[in-house]
Write a protein that holds these residues in place. Structure first.
Motif, mmCIF file in Angstrom:
data_model
loop_
_atom_site.group_PDB
_atom_site.id
_atom_site.type_symbol
_atom_site.label_atom_id
_atom_site.label_comp_id
_atom_site.label_asym_id
_atom_site.label_seq_id
_atom_site.Cartn_x
_atom_site.Cartn_y
_atom_site.Cartn_z
ATOM 1 N N UNK A 18 -15.899 -15.848 1.157
ATOM 2 C CA UNK A 18 -14.445 -15.957 1.084
ATOM 3 C C UNK A 18 -13.887 -15.196 -0.099
ATOM 4 N N UNK A 19 -13.336 -14.024 0.153
ATOM 5 C CA UNK A 19 -12.905 -13.170 -0.967
ATOM 6 C C UNK A 19 -11.649 -13.693 -1.656
ATOM 7 N N UNK A 20 -10.834 -14.513 -0.968
ATOM 8 C CA UNK A 20 -9.580 -15.009 -1.551
ATOM 9 C C UNK A 20 -9.700 -16.428 -2.086
ATOM 10 N N UNK A 21 -10.911 -16.947 -2.165
ATOM 11 C CA UNK A 21 -11.095 -18.376 -2.357
ATOM 12 C C UNK A 21 -10.515 -18.902 -3.677
ATOM 13 N N UNK A 22 -10.375 -18.067 -4.699
ATOM 14 C CA UNK A 22 -9.776 -18.549 -5.942
ATOM 15 C C UNK A 22 -8.523 -17.767 -6.327
ATOM 16 N N UNK A 23 -7.867 -17.212 -5.325
ATOM 17 C CA UNK A 23 -6.588 -16.523 -5.542
ATOM 18 C C UNK A 23 -5.463 -17.415 -5.025
ATOM 19 N N UNK A 24 -4.544 -17.858 -5.880
ATOM 20 C CA UNK A 24 -3.441 -18.697 -5.411
ATOM 21 C C UNK A 24 -2.441 -17.898 -4.587
ATOM 22 N N UNK A 25 -1.707 -18.592 -3.732
ATOM 23 C CA UNK A 25 -0.782 -17.926 -2.818
ATOM 24 C C UNK A 25 0.249 -17.085 -3.568
ATOM 25 N N UNK A 26 0.754 -17.594 -4.688
ATOM 26 C CA UNK A 26 1.765 -16.835 -5.424
ATOM 27 C C UNK A 26 1.215 -15.511 -5.927
ATOM 28 N N UNK A 27 -0.079 -15.456 -6.196
ATOM 29 C CA UNK A 27 -0.685 -14.221 -6.676
ATOM 30 C C UNK A 27 -1.088 -13.304 -5.524
ATOM 31 N N UNK A 28 -1.426 -13.882 -4.374
ATOM 32 C CA UNK A 28 -1.732 -13.060 -3.194
ATOM 33 C C UNK A 28 -0.583 -12.098 -2.920
ATOM 34 N N UNK A 29 0.612 -12.608 -2.983
ATOM 35 C CA UNK A 29 1.796 -11.788 -2.710
ATOM 36 C C UNK A 29 1.868 -10.591 -3.654
ATOM 37 N N UNK A 30 1.594 -10.816 -4.938
ATOM 38 C CA UNK A 30 1.674 -9.727 -5.909
ATOM 39 C C UNK A 30 0.542 -8.721 -5.732
ATOM 40 N N UNK A 31 -0.609 -9.197 -5.312
ATOM 41 C CA UNK A 31 -1.727 -8.279 -5.079
ATOM 42 C C UNK A 31 -1.433 -7.327 -3.918
ATOM 43 N N UNK A 32 -0.867 -7.874 -2.852
ATOM 44 C CA UNK A 32 -0.506 -7.025 -1.714
ATOM 45 C C UNK A 32 0.614 -6.066 -2.112
ATOM 46 N N UNK A 33 1.560 -6.562 -2.872
ATOM 47 C CA UNK A 33 2.662 -5.702 -3.331
ATOM 48 C C UNK A 33 2.146 -4.588 -4.233
ATOM 49 N N UNK A 34 1.214 -4.913 -5.115
ATOM 50 C CA UNK A 34 0.614 -3.906 -5.996
ATOM 51 C C UNK A 34 -0.081 -2.826 -5.175
ATOM 52 N N UNK A 35 -0.824 -3.253 -4.176
ATOM 53 C CA UNK A 35 -1.535 -2.286 -3.331
ATOM 54 C C UNK A 35 -0.534 -1.365 -2.623
ATOM 55 N N UNK A 36 0.544 -1.962 -2.123
ATOM 56 C CA UNK A 36 1.558 -1.170 -1.421
ATOM 57 C C UNK A 36 2.217 -0.159 -2.353
ATOM 58 N N UNK A 37 2.436 -0.543 -3.598
ATOM 59 C CA UNK A 37 3.162 0.308 -4.544
ATOM 60 C C UNK A 37 2.298 1.411 -5.125
ATOM 61 N N UNK A 38 1.039 1.110 -5.428
ATOM 62 C CA UNK A 38 0.224 2.045 -6.213
ATOM 63 C C UNK A 38 -0.981 2.631 -5.472
ATOM 64 N N UNK A 39 -1.431 2.007 -4.387
ATOM 65 C CA UNK A 39 -2.683 2.446 -3.774
ATOM 66 C C UNK A 39 -2.551 2.914 -2.333
ATOM 67 N N UNK A 40 -1.512 2.530 -1.650
ATOM 68 C CA UNK A 40 -1.389 2.822 -0.225
ATOM 69 C C UNK A 40 -0.619 4.111 0.024
ATOM 70 N N UNK A 41 -0.920 4.756 1.167
ATOM 71 C CA UNK A 41 -0.080 5.877 1.580
ATOM 72 C C UNK A 41 1.231 5.317 2.141
ATOM 73 N N UNK A 42 2.153 6.220 2.479
ATOM 74 C CA UNK A 42 3.492 5.771 2.864
ATOM 75 C C UNK A 42 3.477 4.902 4.107
ATOM 76 N N UNK A 43 2.690 5.267 5.095
ATOM 77 C CA UNK A 43 2.650 4.503 6.342
ATOM 78 C C UNK A 43 2.108 3.098 6.117
ATOM 79 N N UNK A 44 0.991 2.990 5.388
ATOM 80 C CA UNK A 44 0.411 1.679 5.105
ATOM 81 C C UNK A 44 1.347 0.857 4.228
ATOM 82 N N UNK A 45 1.984 1.512 3.264
ATOM 83 C CA UNK A 45 2.891 0.796 2.359
ATOM 84 C C UNK A 45 4.027 0.144 3.143
ATOM 85 N N UNK A 46 4.544 0.840 4.141
ATOM 86 C CA UNK A 46 5.630 0.270 4.959
ATOM 87 C C UNK A 46 5.162 -0.986 5.688
ATOM 88 N N UNK A 47 3.940 -0.938 6.196
ATOM 89 C CA UNK A 47 3.406 -2.110 6.891
ATOM 90 C C UNK A 47 3.220 -3.269 5.912
#
Length: 639
Positions: free
Chosen positions: A483-512
């Motif tokens: 379980x890769x998310x087992x010690x990540x709280x929900x409030x932080x999950x949101x920021x991790x996905x947002x970080x990925x969208x902002x800094x690591x994803x291409x434009x198409x993936x970021x939109x999704x």
């Protein structure tokens, strides 16, 4: 004070060098002001009764005599004030001079703590006038006070009303040495260190001083009050900035501006300090021979002014948040990388719903494959449309999988679940817990069997907030092989996905990813209404930002429900009314205790922060523990 908070202050008064009468008047006025502000523990700078920069004037009997008279005057002033005050002065004993901190309370001088380390380098030459303090306690007298006064470094001051409040003192240079006396004090039980200082200012020193105070309070699990000399000291060769700091367990609660006089106030949490020490098996207390003096405080409820973070798992500044997100993604990915390499798994199988948790798990999985140099096609991402799946989440899942280059599979669970309902006699129109959990278990069965067929492992997607509430189907989404998310709280999950969208994803993936972030949190187990998600998790179990707040304070500090309630009211004053907070606090405790059996058999997963619910890590909790004590306390909070 029933919740452990006590107001404290550091004060830098204006002084005149060698003008004891003036200085005592300034200190008395500051004492009155601090008492009016509610401060119970107040620290003044080093040698503040005379001024630190008297130099060879400390040899003058006139100055020494007046300093003692001034001390007696200040001590008598405390008869009318509820609090303990620390002031600095020179003290003569057996022909030697000592730089001491005097503890004043209840009209008396309770003790004199001499400075241990005297700087005699660069701009400092204290060893010219003073003698290093003795550890062994000796008794001295002060004309005008009937009782003897203990003099020596190895002494603490214990509060009768708050057993967890134990105060010790060190002076300026003591903090900057390899083995500060505060370490010895804390191992004898001190939970608060009062440092009376006269630290001169040179460029860059204030940042180092701040780090030093913060890290000392972190290493010793204590509160640290650092009051420094400022305006009025001689500027013959150096300048004093009056930089005062209040720290607790590694965090700076408040600091003064440089080159300012006056008072800084905050509240320390002695229960939080005690809780951290309870948890540290390596925090070994000593049986050293210490002198202990008891004092009393007239306690009242402490009005909070310190910052209470409503998102304690999420760094408040952007730079720290970016660093934290990258660190967590690395920890998650490295953990999975090791497990994949160790087991020789050819594939990773993951169920993708189009929600936040499975999105983060997929991002972590492809990152782990990249680290291993494996083809992302080995990540088998499976969408399993059911009775509650909406077009929005389905399209996001499909787009995300294809954008990341994983292998896409779609397996509808409708027919299989309907067959299962027929087998067990479940009415498909009865949307009860069987209706919901039957879908979750069917999805897990599909993933497990694909993993067997493809020589892979199932990657768990559930997060720590769901585990805290037991919001997972036992032997359904509750189960995986890692379980890769087992010690990540929900409030932080949101920021991790947002970080990925902002800094690591291409434009198409970021939109999704951005659309995933905008989608309501839902297990999608009930049929949608007009094509829109009908089952919203936070309407059922409560806002995750509240539950994460509750979880943090429960696990980090062992805080009682009434204290967590008070902190939540303070932190979320603009977001929720008191009744709403109390309602979800009750839900949190009820579910947290009732659902421990699900946490007791968790699959492996990486710890990423200071709080974890792993039965092999931070939480050894019996599955059958009763919640009555906690729920009764919550019930008493209803008006």
């Amino acid at each position: 004070m029933k919740d452990g908070f006590i107001k404290v202050a550091c004060i830098t008064p204006k002084v005149r060098v060698a003008d004891v009468t003036y200085n005592v008047k300034q200190i008395q006025e500051a004492m009155e002001a601090s008492a009016k502000a509610g401060a119970m523990i107040v620290v003044f700078p080093e040698l503040c009764i005379t001024g630190y920069s008297c130099h060879d004037l400390f040899y003058q009997r006139t100055l020494l005599t007046q300093a003692k008279a001034g001390l007696l005057s200040l001590a008598k002033k405390t008869e009318d004030l509820s609090g303990i005050f620390f002031v600095g002065l020179p003290w003569e004993h057996q022909g030697k001079l000592y730089n001491v901190a005097a503890a004043l309370c209840g009209g008396k001088v309770l003790g004199l703590v001499p400075k241990t380390y005297l700087p005699n380098y660069a701009e400092f030459y204290e060893a010219r006038q003073f003698t290093p303090g003795m550890q062994e306690i000796v008794n001295v007298c002060l004309e005008g006070q009937e009782t003897d006064i203990p003099l020596g470094t190895d002494q603490v001051f214990r509060c009768r009303e708050i057993p967890e409040l134990v105060i010790a003192s060190e002076i300026c240079e003591d903090l900057w040495t390899p083995c500060p006396p505060s370490g010895r004090h804390c191992l004898h039980g001190a939970t608060l260190i009062a440092n009376l200082s006269a630290s001169d200012e040179v460029t860059g020193k204030n940042a180092y001083r701040k780090d030093l105070v913060a890290m000392t309070s972190a290493r010793l699990y204590c509160a640290y009050l650092y009051a420094s000399a400022g305006e009025g000291e001689s500027t013959q060769d150096v300048v004093y900035s009056g930089h005062s700091l209040i720290a607790e367990n590694g965090s700076i609660l408040v600091e003064s501006d440089l080159f300012a006089t006056g008072m800084v106030l905050s509240e320390i949490d002695v229960y939080a300090i005690a809780a951290k020490r309870h948890m540290m098996s390596t925090y070994e207390m000593t049986d050293a021979d210490y002198y202990e003096t008891y004092f009393s405080l007239s306690l009242q409820e402490t009005k909070l002014t310190r910052f209470v973070d409503k998102a304690p798992f999420v760094p408040s500044d952007e730079a720290s948040l970016r660093r934290r997100c990258e660190e967590i993604l690395d920890i998650q990915s490295m953990g999975l990388k090791k497990r994949l390499a160790h087991t020789g798994a050819k594939t990773a199988v993951i169920g993708i719903s189009g929600g936040l948790d499975s999105t983060l798990a997929l991002l972590v999985t492809v990152r782990a494959f990249d680290m291993l140099g494996l083809d992302r096609k080995g990540v088998i991402a499976v969408t399993m449309p059911g009775f509650g799946t909406t077009d929005r989440t389905y399209q996001n899942a499909v787009s995300m999988i294809k954008s990341l280059g994983a292998t896409f599979r779609e397996i509808s669970i409708r027919d299989a679940v309907l067959q299962h309902f027929a087998d067990i006699g479940q009415d498909a129109e009865c949307h009860d817990v069987t209706y919901e959990n039957g879908q979750a278990r069917e999805r897990t069965q599909i993933l497990m069997d694909i993993a067997n067929k493809e020589g892979g492992m199932v990657i768990g997607t559930g997060d720590m907030s769901e585990l805290a509430l037991g919001w997972a189907t036992y032997n359904g989404d509750h189960m995986s092989m890692y379980g890769v998310n087992v010690s990540v709280p929900k409030t932080l999950v949101r920021y991790l996905v947002s970080y990925y969208a902002t800094y690591l994803a291409d434009e198409a993936l970021a939109d999704v990813l951005r659309d995933v972030l905008d989608t309501p949190v839902s297990p999608e187990l009930l049929p949608p209404k007009d094509g829109v998600i009908a089952q919203k998790t936070e309407e059922l179990v409560g806002p995750y930002e509240l539950h994460d707040f509750f979880l943090y304070h429960l696990m980090r500090y062992g805080s009682e429900p009434k204290k967590i309630y008070r902190l939540a009211k303070y932190a979320f004053a603009e977001d929720y009314d008191e009744a709403t907070i109390l309602k979800w606090l009750h839900t949190f405790y009820r579910r947290f205790f009732a659902q421990q059996f699900k946490r007791s058999c968790l699959p492996d997963g990486p710890k990423v922060g200071t709080v974890s619910l792993s039965p092999r890590g931070d939480l050894r909790m019996p599955s059958d523990a009763c919640a009555e004590l906690w729920l009764e306390q919550i019930a008493s909070l209803y008006k």
